[in-house]
Design an enzyme around this catalytic site. Structure first.
Site, PDB file in Angstrom:
ATOM      1  N   LYS A 196       0.852  -1.195   0.000  1.00  0.00           N
ATOM      2  CA  LYS A 196       0.000   0.000   0.000  1.00  0.00           C
ATOM      3  C   LYS A 196       0.888   1.245   0.000  1.00  0.00           C
ATOM      4  CE  LYS A 196      -1.744   2.876   2.633  1.00  0.00           C
ATOM      5  NZ  LYS A 196      -1.630   4.176   1.960  1.00  0.00           N
ATOM      6  N   GLY A 249       6.843   4.688   8.531  1.00  0.00           N
ATOM      7  CA  GLY A 249       6.028   5.902   8.635  1.00  0.00           C
ATOM      8  C   GLY A 249       6.189   6.522  10.004  1.00  0.00           C
ATOM      9  N   SER A 250       5.140   7.200  10.437  1.00  0.00           N
ATOM     10  CA  SER A 250       5.241   7.988  11.668  1.00  0.00           C
ATOM     11  C   SER A 250       5.074   7.102  12.905  1.00  0.00           C
ATOM     12  CB  SER A 250       4.159   9.064  11.658  1.00  0.00           C
ATOM     13  OG  SER A 250       2.891   8.432  11.603  1.00  0.00           O
ATOM     14  N   GLU A 252       3.168   7.664  15.397  1.00  0.00           N
ATOM     15  CA  GLU A 252       1.751   7.601  15.787  1.00  0.00           C
ATOM     16  C   GLU A 252       1.064   6.441  15.078  1.00  0.00           C
ATOM     17  OE1 GLU A 252       3.257  10.390  14.520  1.00  0.00           O
ATOM     18  OE2 GLU A 252       3.645  11.121  16.545  1.00  0.00           O
ATOM     19  N   VAL A 253       1.254   6.366  13.765  1.00  0.00           N
ATOM     20  CA  VAL A 253       0.616   5.295  12.994  1.00  0.00           C
ATOM     21  C   VAL A 253       1.280   3.957  13.341  1.00  0.00           C
ATOM     22  CG1 VAL A 253       0.108   4.420  10.680  1.00  0.00           C
ATOM     23  CG2 VAL A 253      -0.112   6.862  11.154  1.00  0.00           C
ATOM     24  N   GLY A 254       2.593   3.963  13.563  1.00  0.00           N
ATOM     25  CA  GLY A 254       3.298   2.733  13.919  1.00  0.00           C
ATOM     26  C   GLY A 254       2.751   2.127  15.207  1.00  0.00           C
ATOM     27  N   GLU A 271       9.529   0.910  10.974  1.00  0.00           N
ATOM     28  CA  GLU A 271      10.618   1.872  10.730  1.00  0.00           C
ATOM     29  C   GLU A 271       9.999   3.249  10.891  1.00  0.00           C
ATOM     30  OE1 GLU A 271      13.596   0.897  10.293  1.00  0.00           O
ATOM     31  OE2 GLU A 271      13.391  -1.183   9.660  1.00  0.00           O
ATOM     32  N   CYS A 305      13.776  10.385   7.480  1.00  0.00           N
ATOM     33  CA  CYS A 305      13.671   9.869   8.856  1.00  0.00           C
ATOM     34  C   CYS A 305      14.972  10.086   9.610  1.00  0.00           C
ATOM     35  CB  CYS A 305      13.299   8.396   8.823  1.00  0.00           C
ATOM     36  SG  CYS A 305      14.366   7.441   7.745  1.00  0.00           S
ATOM     37  N   GLU A 402      10.072  15.497  15.954  1.00  0.00           N
ATOM     38  CA  GLU A 402      10.459  15.362  14.547  1.00  0.00           C
ATOM     39  C   GLU A 402       9.692  16.415  13.733  1.00  0.00           C
ATOM     40  OE1 GLU A 402       9.112  11.888  12.326  1.00  0.00           O
ATOM     41  OE2 GLU A 402      11.132  11.725  11.490  1.00  0.00           O
TER      42      GLU A 402
END
Ligand code: NAD
Length: 498
Positions: A196, A249-250, A252-254, A271, A305, A402
């Protein structure tokens, strides 16, 4: 500003001119089709629509996962590693063939200067496929001596099997390269996949998918469903028939993904973000340290990152470092990604531009000294001028959070111990740079810094052979190198009771 968006596959001197400029559909079980709805992908340098891209639904994800599951149990299961390796090498050849087109897609879709994907994203993606092509027929188990069982001798050996169906979720900042980091080791080890791409920059991955089909990877082994994180991404994470999620990704989403994946005991690699310190000691080659640190700050507009956003400078060279970085920031040329003079392009979207501007305001309000940049610099597109803050305390938000934009903070230190303490005083632990000519300082500090990668007298010296991943909030697990093989296989032990 005009953006040269007149790109087509014929730029790479192949294909026919009547092919569509962009691939925008879903690839499921070897068949391209459009989804029921689309989302608009914008050109960050103009703010104007670039492409209407298929917006994958939960049903599309279901179909893609079913195709990947069927392929896992089909001819792919008995395809020898050497053949998988040949397929990966063919994909690398096709990336190189279409390299100019892929670089232009990245510049157009992400807003980065064209030279950068030509120098990094495209060659690194090809090199990653070649690296894992070499591994594909070398994934081995071990034989393990034991004391026997039930009074009888035993023979025990291990094999490494594919994890199964892997869902890969990719961010927008370097999508081609990060997708390659996930796809190449997964296919090398015999997994099947659903990828995705990010909503903001799906085009290079969609073109890569056409190359994977062209290379001859069997239908269903590799599927792509562009769409939103909330629908397509979440459906992939929640799907009971997906064995692993490989996410970049971020944080928060991780975090959300790890919690959600726990429901079905999926394996996850995460990551995530970073707040990389670049530690400049008094004995460093200052020209190299300032030039390297500036690259670590402004490359890819700071949307990296591992961006080296916290410059820790020894107090004896502090003002020199501040002046050097302020000069480097002012010297950056902001503008059209397709203009050869441009060194810093546009941020990905308006939300990101506003977020970076808000951090700049916060830095001023917190009492940091703005020594360069601070403005957007352009009336159209999502730009922010390279920005440097001096007199920063590590507790300030601009030193802790970040920013994901071209904003650096310079923090003084007096002793090696203090430098290590400040370097580690962040939730993140992705990478660190150490600038010194003293080999003992370099190794002492490298040993103490909590980060997945440490660069001595350099920044972002990445390679497909080197494991990549973070400590603390920067993530869980490693990709690339042999670590990438381990992360994409399950170890099974087989014991013969003789
Ligand atoms: P993001 O977390 O917003 O999105 C990443 C991907 O996750 C996108 O494809 C998005 O659609 C998807 N997603 C969003 N919500 C989801 C959900 N609920 N379920 C499943 N998928 C979902 O991150 P971003 O803004 O695209 O990227 C920037 C972040 O990525 C930064 O924090 C950056 O540091 C990090 N990053 C890390 C690395 C690394 O190697 N450690 C590399 C590049 C970027």
């Amino acid at each position: 500003m005009t953006i040269d968006s007149n790109i087509s596959r014929t730029d790479s001197e192949h294909g026919s001119s009547d092919e569509p400029v962009f691939t925008t559909g879903l690839l499921i079980n070897g068949i391209w089709r459009q989804a029921d709805s689309t989302f608009t992908d914008l050109n960050p340098a103009t703010g104007q629509p670039l492409a209407e891209v298929s917006d994958g639904s939960a049903a599309d994800i279901d179909e893609a996962v079913a195709a990947a599951r069927a392929a896992l149990n089909g001819e792919w299961k008995t395809t020898p590693g050497a053949v998988r390796g040949q397929l990966l090498n063919r994909i690398a050849d096709l990336i190189e063939r279409d390299g100019a087109y892929l670089a232009r897609l990245e510049a157009l879709d992400i807003g980065k200067p064209l030279a950068q994907p030509g120098m990094l994203d495209v060659p690194n993606a090809a090199a990653t496929f070649r690296h894992f092509a070499g591994w594909a027929d070398k994934v081995q188990g071990t034989t393990i001596p034991t004391g026997g069982a039930m009074g009888r001798p035993t023979l025990s050996y291990t094999v490494r099997e594919p994890v199964g169906v892997i869902g890969a979720i990719v961010p927008w900042n370097t999508p081609l390269m990060i997708a390659a980091w996930k796809i190449a080791p997964a296919l090398a080890t015999g997994n099947t996949m659903v990828v995705k791409p990010a909503e903001d920059a799906p085009l290079s991955i969609l073109h890569l998918a056409t190359l994977i089909v062209e290379a001859g990877v069997p239908a269903g082994v590799f599927n792509v469903v562009p769409g939103s994180g909330r629908v397509a991404g979440a459906s992939l994470v929640e799907h009971p028939d997906v064995d692993k999620i490989s996410f970049t990704g971020s944080p928060e989403v991780g975090r959300h993904i790890q919690i959600s994946a726990a429901q079905t005991f999926k394996r996850v690699t995460l990551e995530l973000g970073g707040k990389t310190p670049q530690i400049i000691f008094a004995d460093a080659n200052l020209d190299a340290a300032i030039g390297g640190s500036a690259m670590g700050l402004f490359f890819n507009q700071g949307e990296v990152c591992a961006a080296g956003t916290r410059i820790l400078a020894h107090r004896s060279v502090y003002e020199q470092v501040v002046d050097g970085l302020a000069g480097a920031a002012t010297a950056q040329v902001l503008g059209d990604p397709f203009d050869g003079a441009t060194t810093v392009g546009a941020l990905i979207n308006e939300k990101q531009q506003k977020s970076v501007q808000a951090y700049i305001e916060k830095g001023k309000a917190e009492g940091a000294r703005l020594v360069a940049g601070g403005e957007t610099g352009k009336s159209e597109g999502f730009f922010v001028r390279p920005t440097i803050f001096a007199d920063v305390d590590n507790s300030m938000a601009i030193a802790q959070e970040e920013i994901f934009g071209p904003v650096g903070v310079v923090i003084p230190f007096d002793t090696e111990e203090e430098a290590i303490r400040i370097a580690n005083a962040t939730p993140y632990g992705l990478a660190a740079s150490i600038w010194t000519s003293d080999v003992s300082i370099a190794h002492r500090v490298a040993a103490e810094v909590r980060a997945g990668a440490v660069w001595i007298n350099g920044w972002a010296a990445i390679d497909p052979a080197l494991p990549w991943g973070g400590m603390k909030t920067s993530g869980i697990g490693r990709e690339l190198g042999y670590a990438g093989i381990l992360a994409n296989t399950e170890e099974k032990v087989i014991t013969v009771v003789m």
